[in-house]
Design an enzyme around this catalytic site. Structure first.
Site, PDB file in Angstrom:
ATOM      1  N   GLY A 295      -1.918  14.058   7.867  1.00 20.72           N
ATOM      2  CA  GLY A 295      -3.047  13.742   8.750  1.00 20.72           C
ATOM      3  C   GLY A 295      -4.330  13.623   7.962  1.00 20.72           C
TER       4      GLY A 295
ATOM      5  N   LYS B 266      -4.649  25.599   3.163  1.00 23.69           N
ATOM      6  CA  LYS B 266      -5.299  24.977   2.022  1.00 23.69           C
ATOM      7  C   LYS B 266      -5.580  26.057   0.992  1.00 23.69           C
ATOM      8  CE  LYS B 266      -5.914  20.700   3.513  1.00 23.69           C
ATOM      9  NZ  LYS B 266      -5.384  19.534   2.789  1.00 23.69           N
TER      10      LYS B 266
ATOM     11  N   ASP C 237      -1.401  23.643   0.395  1.00 24.76           N
ATOM     12  CA  ASP C 237      -1.878  22.338  -0.092  1.00 24.76           C
ATOM     13  C   ASP C 237      -3.111  22.571  -0.953  1.00 24.76           C
ATOM     14  OD1 ASP C 237      -2.673  19.723  -0.531  1.00 24.76           O
ATOM     15  OD2 ASP C 237      -2.926  19.197   1.595  1.00 24.76           O
TER      16      ASP C 237
ATOM     17  N   LYS D 275       0.458  25.257   7.400  1.00 28.20           N
ATOM     18  CA  LYS D 275       0.029  24.855   6.048  1.00 28.20           C
ATOM     19  C   LYS D 275      -1.350  25.447   5.814  1.00 28.20           C
ATOM     20  CE  LYS D 275      -1.837  20.394   4.469  1.00 28.20           C
ATOM     21  NZ  LYS D 275      -1.536  18.949   4.376  1.00 28.20           N
TER      22      LYS D 275
END
Ligand code: OSB
Ligand code: MG
Length: 370
Positions: free
Chosen positions: A290, A163, A188, A161
């Site tokens: 998380g 950012k 994300d 993933k």
């Protein structure tokens, strides 16, 4: 269990690497640890609030205030047949999910220890290992990001993933896809875009991402539905889902096709299971998010991730990606296949290292039953 004492500690833990998202950079975590004491047992929970109100309105300070002035008085001295009896007692507290989750988590740990079973089993989980991904913050350059991804894949992680934010998005995703055509990849945005950016976000459809997490405002569900109707890439919601009712709203509005469940954000294991069950019934896969947790929060995330509808790799990764030294033993480790073995001991299944916690503690307060 009778809660004879509740102890709150603030520990400061420096991250090995700064973690940058669209809302800021984190270098050191100010984590609150909850220890609940009952009949010779200690249960542990972690409050995952940020240092500032940038992911959600909660902060380390607001959580301290809410635990001290509102939660502790309702919990200390009380008998509970099960940890699930706590949420109704806290129902009149609006918001402050992370503060509530930290305390509820400690009670779940006690209940599992009392029953002599792993927390995962008590929650209804049935996996021996969980699938792991990593969340990579915004990097100084694309080259640096590609090197990081290379390392994480070599370590075995099953999905990456990254950012994103305006100026670090489409071209970055393109570069990652060109270099790693076959990997499970997602992005994300932590609410860095607006509905007016739809045309720009549609460009991400070229990179067959698993999902785009939280592109639009932190408290929005409806506009995500408008956006999802325009995108091929599934939207995953994070920030605005605090309970099963909001998850139902999102699912019925078709605002997302995937949900990230964070134990703190939804207020604890009881509500996390409700969100999980609703998603399972409605065909929405979930994964465990998380919040840069210490070993205590990480252990709770491992247990939660064993529930059956956690069918996608989560942001639960090895202790050593975050900390020089964690506060549990053994530390959380990830296999070359990108999995974490679920511990089989009673409760959290990891030993909480009081020696290390003591060194990291900057303040503490204990409330005892009279
Ligand atoms: O949006 O998932 C998020 C960390 C802090 C705040 C919000 C988020 C994150 C992460 C990191 O993505 C997940 C982790 O590795 O703990
Ligand atoms: Mg997120």
């Amino acid at each position: 269990m009778k809660i004879e004492a509740l102890k709150l500690r603030e520990v400061r833990m420096a991250l090995r690497y700064p973690f940058e998202t669209s809302f800021g950079v984190t270098r050191e975590r100010r984590i609150l640890l909850v220890e609940a004491v009952s009949e010779g047992l200690s249960g542990w929970g972690e409050i995952t609030a940020g240092e500032g109100p940038f992911f959600s309105p909660e902060t380390t300070e607001t959580a301290w205030h809410v635990v001290r002035d509102f939660i502790a008085p309702l919990v200390v001295g009380k008998h509970f047949a099960a940890a699930a009896e706590l949420p109704p007692l806290l129902e009149k507290i609006r918001g402050h999910e992370m503060a509530r989750a930290g305390v509820e988590s400690a009670l779940w740990d006690i209940e599992a220890q009392e029953k002599g079973i792993p927390l995962a089993m008590l929650l209804g989980g049935d996996r021996e290992e969980i699938a792991c991904g990593v969340s990579l913050g915004i990097q100084p350059s694309v080259k640096a990001l590609l090197e990081k991804i290379e390392q994480e894949l070599a370590a075995g992680y099953q999905r990456i993933k990254i950012k994103i934010k305006p100026g670090w998005d489409v071209e970055v995703a393109r570069a990652v896809r060109e270099r790693f055509p076959g990997i499970k990849l997602m992005v994300d945005a932590n609410s860095a875009y607006r509905l007016e950016d739809t045309a720009h976000l549609k460009k991400l459809d070229d990179f067959y991402l698993m999902m785009i997490e939280q592109p639009l405002p932190w408290d929005d569900i409806y506009q995500h539905a408008r956006l999802q109707a325009e995108l091929q890439t599934p939207i995953c919601l994070d920030e605005p889902i605090h309970n099963a009712r909001q998850a139902q709203t999102a699912i019925e509005l078709r605002a997302c096709r995937i949900i990230n469940i964070k134990l703190g954000r939804v207020g604890g294991h009881s509500e996390a299971r409700k969100v999980h069950d609703l998603c399972q019934q409605t065909g929405i896969p979930v994964w465990c998010g998380g919040m840069l947790e210490s070993g205590v929060g990480r252990a709770h995330n491992v247990a939660l991730s064993t529930l059956p509808n956690f069918s996608l790799p989560g942001d639960v990764s090895a202790s050593r990606r975050y900390w020089e030294e964690d506060i549990i033993e053994p530390e959380v480790e990830v296999s070359p296949e990108g999995t974490i073995r679920v511990p089989t001991g009673a409760g959290l299944g990891y030993r909480v290292r009081r020696d290390r916690i003591e060194k990291l503690t900057v303040r503490q307060e204990t409330w005892r039953a009279r």
